[in-house]
Write an enzyme that holds these catalytic residues in place. Structure first.
Site, PDB file in Angstrom:
ATOM      1  N   HIS A 266      58.076 -58.943 -26.814  1.00  0.00           N
ATOM      2  CA  HIS A 266      56.994 -59.161 -25.846  1.00  0.00           C
ATOM      3  C   HIS A 266      56.789 -57.905 -25.017  1.00  0.00           C
ATOM      4  CE1 HIS A 266      54.549 -60.910 -22.752  1.00  0.00           C
ATOM      5  NE2 HIS A 266      54.525 -62.056 -23.395  1.00  0.00           N
ATOM      6  N   ARG A 331      50.624 -58.955 -29.072  1.00  0.00           N
ATOM      7  CA  ARG A 331      51.891 -58.480 -28.509  1.00  0.00           C
ATOM      8  C   ARG A 331      52.546 -57.370 -29.314  1.00  0.00           C
ATOM      9  NH1 ARG A 331      54.118 -64.459 -26.891  1.00  0.00           N
ATOM     10  NH2 ARG A 331      52.720 -64.634 -25.109  1.00  0.00           N
ATOM     11  N   HIS A 401      61.569 -61.842 -27.498  1.00  0.00           N
ATOM     12  CA  HIS A 401      60.978 -62.965 -26.795  1.00  0.00           C
ATOM     13  C   HIS A 401      60.897 -64.238 -27.626  1.00  0.00           C
ATOM     14  CE1 HIS A 401      58.386 -65.057 -24.062  1.00  0.00           C
ATOM     15  NE2 HIS A 401      57.428 -65.153 -24.941  1.00  0.00           N
ATOM     16  N   GLU A 425      59.958 -74.006 -32.293  1.00  0.00           N
ATOM     17  CA  GLU A 425      60.315 -72.623 -32.619  1.00  0.00           C
ATOM     18  C   GLU A 425      61.375 -72.559 -33.729  1.00  0.00           C
ATOM     19  OE1 GLU A 425      60.987 -70.233 -29.112  1.00  0.00           O
ATOM     20  OE2 GLU A 425      61.712 -68.537 -30.300  1.00  0.00           O
ATOM     21  N   ARG A 435      53.282 -64.062 -33.404  1.00  0.00           N
ATOM     22  CA  ARG A 435      52.684 -65.223 -32.751  1.00  0.00           C
ATOM     23  C   ARG A 435      51.758 -64.774 -31.632  1.00  0.00           C
ATOM     24  NH1 ARG A 435      53.579 -67.950 -28.168  1.00  0.00           N
ATOM     25  NH2 ARG A 435      55.627 -67.093 -27.667  1.00  0.00           N
TER      26      ARG A 435
HETATM   27  C1  LIG Z   1      60.019 -66.707 -20.662  1.00  0.00           C
HETATM   28  C2  LIG Z   1      59.201 -67.336 -21.738  1.00  0.00           C
HETATM   29  C3  LIG Z   1      57.870 -67.616 -21.519  1.00  0.00           C
HETATM   30  C4  LIG Z   1      57.096 -68.209 -22.517  1.00  0.00           C
HETATM   31  N1  LIG Z   1      55.781 -68.479 -22.257  1.00  0.00           N
HETATM   32  C5  LIG Z   1      55.040 -69.079 -23.214  1.00  0.00           C
HETATM   33  C6  LIG Z   1      53.684 -69.416 -22.958  1.00  0.00           C
HETATM   34  O1  LIG Z   1      53.154 -69.161 -21.885  1.00  0.00           O
HETATM   35  N2  LIG Z   1      52.978 -70.022 -23.927  1.00  0.00           N
HETATM   36  C7  LIG Z   1      53.544 -70.334 -25.133  1.00  0.00           C
HETATM   37  O2  LIG Z   1      52.854 -70.928 -25.960  1.00  0.00           O
HETATM   38  N3  LIG Z   1      54.827 -70.051 -25.390  1.00  0.00           N
HETATM   39  C8  LIG Z   1      55.590 -69.423 -24.465  1.00  0.00           C
HETATM   40  N4  LIG Z   1      56.902 -69.126 -24.742  1.00  0.00           N
HETATM   41  C9  LIG Z   1      57.512 -69.602 -25.976  1.00  0.00           C
HETATM   42  C10 LIG Z   1      57.846 -71.077 -25.862  1.00  0.00           C
HETATM   43  O3  LIG Z   1      58.273 -71.367 -24.561  1.00  0.00           O
HETATM   44  C11 LIG Z   1      58.931 -71.518 -26.809  1.00  0.00           C
HETATM   45  O4  LIG Z   1      58.697 -71.040 -28.080  1.00  0.00           O
HETATM   46  C12 LIG Z   1      58.962 -73.035 -26.880  1.00  0.00           C
HETATM   47  O5  LIG Z   1      59.035 -73.588 -25.608  1.00  0.00           O
HETATM   48  C13 LIG Z   1      60.099 -73.533 -27.729  1.00  0.00           C
HETATM   49  O6  LIG Z   1      60.152 -74.928 -27.650  1.00  0.00           O
HETATM   50  P1  LIG Z   1      61.112 -75.768 -28.550  1.00  0.00           P
HETATM   51  O7  LIG Z   1      60.886 -77.181 -28.204  1.00  0.00           O
HETATM   52  O8  LIG Z   1      60.944 -75.379 -29.966  1.00  0.00           O
HETATM   53  O9  LIG Z   1      62.584 -75.303 -28.159  1.00  0.00           O
HETATM   54  P2  LIG Z   1      63.360 -75.160 -26.752  1.00  0.00           P
HETATM   55  O10 LIG Z   1      62.519 -75.444 -25.595  1.00  0.00           O
HETATM   56  O11 LIG Z   1      64.076 -73.879 -26.832  1.00  0.00           O
HETATM   57  O12 LIG Z   1      64.390 -76.343 -26.804  1.00  0.00           O
HETATM   58  C14 LIG Z   1      65.532 -76.305 -27.585  1.00  0.00           C
HETATM   59  C15 LIG Z   1      66.278 -77.583 -27.365  1.00  0.00           C
HETATM   60  O13 LIG Z   1      67.310 -77.671 -28.322  1.00  0.00           O
HETATM   61  C16 LIG Z   1      68.541 -77.938 -27.705  1.00  0.00           C
HETATM   62  N5  LIG Z   1      69.567 -77.372 -28.557  1.00  0.00           N
HETATM   63  C17 LIG Z   1      69.639 -76.117 -29.067  1.00  0.00           C
HETATM   64  N6  LIG Z   1      70.705 -76.009 -29.868  1.00  0.00           N
HETATM   65  C18 LIG Z   1      71.309 -77.201 -29.875  1.00  0.00           C
HETATM   66  C19 LIG Z   1      72.467 -77.723 -30.509  1.00  0.00           C
HETATM   67  N7  LIG Z   1      73.209 -76.994 -31.327  1.00  0.00           N
HETATM   68  N8  LIG Z   1      72.816 -79.004 -30.267  1.00  0.00           N
HETATM   69  C20 LIG Z   1      72.066 -79.785 -29.438  1.00  0.00           C
HETATM   70  N9  LIG Z   1      70.948 -79.351 -28.823  1.00  0.00           N
HETATM   71  C21 LIG Z   1      70.600 -78.081 -29.046  1.00  0.00           C
HETATM   72  C22 LIG Z   1      68.418 -77.358 -26.328  1.00  0.00           C
HETATM   73  O14 LIG Z   1      69.317 -77.965 -25.468  1.00  0.00           O
HETATM   74  C23 LIG Z   1      66.963 -77.699 -26.012  1.00  0.00           C
HETATM   75  O15 LIG Z   1      66.873 -79.026 -25.585  1.00  0.00           O
HETATM   76  C24 LIG Z   1      57.674 -68.505 -23.761  1.00  0.00           C
HETATM   77  C25 LIG Z   1      59.012 -68.212 -23.991  1.00  0.00           C
HETATM   78  C26 LIG Z   1      59.759 -67.584 -23.003  1.00  0.00           C
HETATM   79  C27 LIG Z   1      61.158 -67.178 -23.317  1.00  0.00           C
END
Ligand SMILES: Cc1cc2nc3c(=O)[nH]c(=O)nc-3n(C[C@H](O)[C@H](O)[C@H](O)COP(=O)(O)OP(=O)(O)OC[C@H]3O[C@@H](n4cnc5c(N)ncnc54)[C@H](O)[C@@H]3O)c2cc1C
Ligand code: FES
Lengths: 639, 253
Positions: A266, A331, A401, A425, A435
């Site tokens: 990023h 990006r 990122h 993700e 992305r």
């Molecule tokens: C600072 C930041 C800002 C961002 N801003 C944006 C934005 O503005 N717009 C956008 O579209 N995207 C943005 N992104 C990207 C986006 O936030 C993420 O890609 C997205 O939220 C991922 O969601 P997820 O549900 O896949 O995983 P996550 O939200 O990462 O959740 C993972 C889950 O899995 C659990 N977990 C992981 N491993 C295990 C395990 N072994 N056993 C049990 N549980 C486990 C964790 O506890 C958590 O509950 C941003 C990312 C960052 C870092």
């Protein structure tokens, strides 16, 4: 095994509808008999668990944090895309689809991306119905802003805390199902293995992080929504507990890992300040709407305070090189340009930073307007750096990122292990090699609210009750494997002299230097050697304290670092085999005359999915050819 | 500017939920720079302890940027430390002076039992939300989002309440260990918005009951919660909750 993407036949626009018409349904009485495990309760997992609970399945949901509300998704700042076309600026499902495919440098599957664009509007409707407080105009309608890689304003936002508000919406829906008895929530649990019986995912092994006990759970299907692996690089914008362990253990049980080298760097993060630093902080891309990126034209000026450098001596390099997209290029393009001006010696601060300057925007719109839009980001910046960004330009630099790679899934989001679905993700599906901003939140919620409830149902409808319980020998074996690994760390940990974090930092440095923003064949080969050394050290000279029967974060981290080391090797291998540049994967050997990524569509228009072949064995590469029937492959241009 | 602040730390160590805890002193901890965040400072201390063969100090944290609410330390007697509007992960060492002694404890409240060292169990907060902190809509087709216009001021006020990160500092700061600010913020968000109107009575009644069941104390308007809140959630939210509660018990639902 050949990779069957199971994309439905028919025109792109009709695929999802015809899929929905053809899915098998599960009767309410049978839903009550079906258990579904959801690992991870970020946007993807919480939305899936809530929706499946509402449908009547028995859901068990797991997360590492002490509450599902704290998943890494909470930190997303800038916004979420949808093709609503509220501003009437020419947006449509087609355009969102096209921008996403192009932004991904033509390395994603058309049908998935089109579906994502199609369901995007329903996500906004759903979230508003839940009471998510999106930003609004004075007339009471929803506000939009623009993000990189698009020429329309299609991003919905809630100040600089969009992820927080969307996650709280999904979390509340999830807890409503907990209250209704349809979801059982297990917090402070870490999944450490997948249990596969006769080729089907039948359950998981988890460690209870509070008391260290190992627990077993059986189900008819397992959904993995465990987020990305950006923390393989040690320093990243990801939350501390973000990890690859769940995905990696599934890989070792037969799920293919696709495009591991596709990671996103990023462009706008707060530069690193010291060696102690544990993470990097993102300054949302939305800031590029109003902030102008520049460095001094002359190297001599880099140490001067910004205000002493007159306009004619500033190089607004994105605006001059990319007149049509300017500061809003995607990006990967913005990051590489920042690196190249810093490599030229024109970086500011400690040398690895460029300016993001709001003075024009403040002069034009007033400080209040800027505060309304980005107040919390400016506040965070001031906290971390002790500088006031309303007065001096921010210093920013690229950081790891997001990871586009992940477990390979078909159109139904099912991995190569039957009954193992992967969302958010953690899967590789929709973003190709890069992305676009505001589309991860969209994808996570699309997967969880609007795709999995149907595709998991379609799977379960064909499943007879398996009768598999945690008493099955496969559970015992997996449990024994997990215990063996943990005990190994504890035993070895008393003998070595290098801590988990020390190895971890070394791994991060190798990956950042050689498998980061730009890569070469030579560097990648060196990285393979260096990673092997780190692995060797980690396996023989680890220093770790504490026991396995109690809360022990360093022990948790040891397991994650062991997996990051192995994944790092696969990332490197993948980057080495891909003799082209595309999106976030930039191989210096393959670039256009003016330094842009040079794809090789003839040889590399495929998703590369790696199959685990056993410890110490070379993984096997399988290729899913990407067929573009609806868009024409072109050299990306943002000029 | 100092890269070696020679800080003294008094840290609460407790081996497990049932074990007795005690403060342990770490004197003149080397290598602490004023640019570190508080959690990075603890990382440095932990690396030192591990190299000495000692067990690392357990503390919570995840995003380290003030949004997830996972970090939960009481620093010198104040939840999240003395800086207003700041989570402890965003508290930087530059706000301390060289040679200071800093006392670090977990968030203390009856409803937040200690798990180990500085880590507590805040599951009670989730159970309050589960009792009604949502709009009861299922996933599925919904009317167009712009079909319902919402006054910008109302929407902004709802957002201010929704900005709560659920860290529990309000509870830790309150002499009664009340969860009223946390609960009031969610109730305010949802009762301001038209989406939340249909079930506002049931919601407030159930959430307030759940606070009592969990063993949180009553609110006596001391305002410590607002002062400790890293998101500066206003006390007005508690007034809204009380009003909503009265409204609920005087109407049938
Ligand atoms: C600072 C930041 C800002 C961002 N801003 C944006 C934005 O503005 N717009 C956008 O579209 N995207 C943005 N992104 C990207 C986006 O936030 C993420 O890609 C997205 O939220 C991922 O969601 P997820 O549900 O896949 O995983 P996550 O939200 O990462 O959740 C993972 C889950 O899995 C659990 N977990 C992981 N491993 C295990 C395990 N072994 N056993 C049990 N549980 C486990 C964790 O506890 C958590 O509950 C941003 C990312 C960052 C870092
Ligand atoms: S660690 Fe997330 S708020 Fe402090």
């Amino acid at each position: 095994m050949t990779l069957d993407s199971k994309v439905p036949a028919g025109p792109l626009q009709n695929k999802w509808d015809s899929y929905l018409e053809s899915v098998k349904l599960v009767s309410p009485a049978n839903k009550r008999k079906m258990d579904v495990i959801v690992v991870g309760t970020g946007l993807a997992g919480a939305s899936a668990a809530a929706s499946l609970g509402e449908l009547g399945y028995n859901v068990k949901a797991f997360c590492i944090q002490d509450s599902p509300r704290r998943a890494h998704s909470i930190a997303a700042q800038g916004g979420i895309n949808a093709a609503k076309n509220y501003p009437n600026d020419g947006d449509s499902v087609w355009r969102l689809f096209y921008d996403t495919i192009k932004g991904g440098d033509f390395r994603a599957r058309e049908a998935n991306v089109y579906r994502l664009a199609q369901v995007s509007n329903a996500i906004i409707d759903q979230c508003v119905a839940q009471g998510v407080p999106f930003a609004r105009e004075y007339g009471g309608e929803l506000a939009n802003r623009s993000f990189g890689g698009a020429q329309v304003s299609r991003t919905f936002y809630a100040r600089g805390q969009t992820g927080q508000q969307l996650l709280l919406g999904a979390y509340q829906a999830l807890l409503r199902q907990v209250d209704a008895g349809k979801v059982e929530m297990f917090t402070r649990r870490e999944m450490l293995d997948l249990v596969v019986v006769d080729g089907k995912a039948r359950g998981i092994i988890v460690r209870n992080l509070v008391d260290g006990s190992i627990e077993k759970y059986a189900a008819n299907a397992v959904i993995l929504a465990t987020g990305g692996y950006g923390r393989a690089y040690y320093l990243s914008t990801n939350a501390f507990n973000s990890n690859a362990t769940a995905a990696w253990r599934c890989y070792k049980r037969g799920a293919y890992f696709a495009n591991p080298s596709y990671v996103q760097i990023h462009p706008t993060c707060i530069p690193q300040a010291g060696d102690y630093q544990s993470k990097l902080t993102l300054m949302s891309e939305s800031l590029r709407n109003d902030g102008r990126v520049w460095v001094p034209k002359k190297k001599e000026d880099v140490k001067k305070p910004a205000h002493q450098i007159p306009n004619e001596d500033r190089d607004y390099y994105l605006e001059t090189r990319y007149p049509s997209f300017g500061n809003l290029v995607p990006r990967d393009v913005a990051s590489r340009n920042a690196k190249s001006v810093c490599d030229e010696g024109r970086g500011v601060g400690a040398g690895r930073a460029v300016y993001l300057d709001f003075s024009d925007a403040i002069a034009r719109q007033g400080q209040k307007a800027i505060e309304d839009k980005y107040g919390n980001l400016f506040h965070m910046y001031a906290k971390i750096t002790a500088e006031n960004p309303y007065e001096t330009p921010m210093g920013i630099y690229p950081a790891i990122h997001y990871t586009m790679g992940g477990l390979w899934v078909d159109y139904e989001l099912q991995s190569t292990v039957a009954g193992l679905f992967v969302a958010g993700e953690a899967n590789f599906s929709d973003h190709g090699a890069n992305r676009l901003g505001a589309s991860a939140l969209m994808q996570g919620l699309a997967d969880g609210y609007f795709v999995l409830p149907f595709t998991v149902g379609n799977y379960l409808a064909r499943e007879k009750a398996s009768g598999v319980t945690v008493e099955h020998p496969a559970f015992k074996e997996a449990e024994a494997d997990v215990k063996r690994q943990i005990n190994g760390f504890i035993e070895r940990g008393t003998k070595g002299d290098t801590t988990v974090n020390e190895y971890y930092r070394r791994l991060g440095e190798v990956l950042w230097d050689k498998v980061g923003m730009s890569r070469t064949e030579e560097g990648l080969k060196q990285a393979l050697g260096q990673i092997a050394e780190i692995k060797q050290g980690f396996e023989t000279n680890l220093l770790l304290t504490g026991t396995s029967e109690s809360f022990n974060k360093m022990l948790e981290l040891a397991g994650r670092v062991a997996d990051f080391i192995e994944l790092g090797e696969l990332m490197t291998r993948d980057a080495l085999h891909r003799n082209e540049s595309c999106g976030g994967h930039f191989r210096e050997e393959f670039q256009t005359a003016d330094g842009e990524a040079l794809r090789d569509d003839e040889n590399f228009a495929y998703a590369g999915a790696w199959q685990f072949k056993g410890p110490g064995e070379e993984p096997a590469l399988h290729k899913e050819a990407l067929v573009f029937e609806n868009v024409e492959l072109s050299q990306r241009s943002y000029k | 500017m100092s890269d070696d602040m020679k800080l003294n730390l008094r840290v609460w160590r407790q081996a497990g939920p049932e074990a007795a805890g005690a403060f342990v002193d770490y004197k003149a901890v080397p290598g602490i720079s004023e640019h570190m965040s508080f959690l990075e400072m603890l990382d440095v201390l932990n690396e030192m302890l591990i190299h000495r063969g000692e067990v690392a100090i357990e503390f919570d944290g995840d995003c380290r940027e003030g949004i997830c609410g996972q970090c939960s330390l009481t620093v010198n007697g104040q939840a999240h430390g003395g800086e207003r509007g700041t989570t402890v992960c965003q508290l930087h060492m530059r706000s301390f002076r060289e040679g200071d002694t800093i006392v670090v404890e977990p968030f203390r409240a009856k409803a937040f039992p200690v798990i180990k060292d500085l880590v507590v169990d805040r599951g009670a907060l989730d159970r309050i939300i589960a009792a009604g902190g949502y709009v009861s809509v299922n996933t599925g087709p919904k009317p167009d989002a712009n079909g319902m216009r919402i006054n910008k001021d109302i929407s902004d006020r709802a957002f201010d309440a929704a900005a709560c990160i659920g860290c529990g500092a309000c509870v830790a700061a309150c002499p009664n260990a009340s969860a009223s600010l946390f609960t009031g913020a969610k109730i305010t968000q949802l009762s301001l918005l038209p989406q939340g109107d249909a079930e506002r009575n049931r919601r407030v009644a159930r959430m307030v009951d759940q606070m009592d069941i969990e063993g949180f104390g009553n609110c006596s308007n001391l305002g410590e919660c607002e002062a400790a809140c890293p998101k500066e959630i206003s006390l007005d939210n508690i007034a809204v909750m009380k009003r909503e509660y009265l409204r609920a018990i005087f109407s049938k639902f």
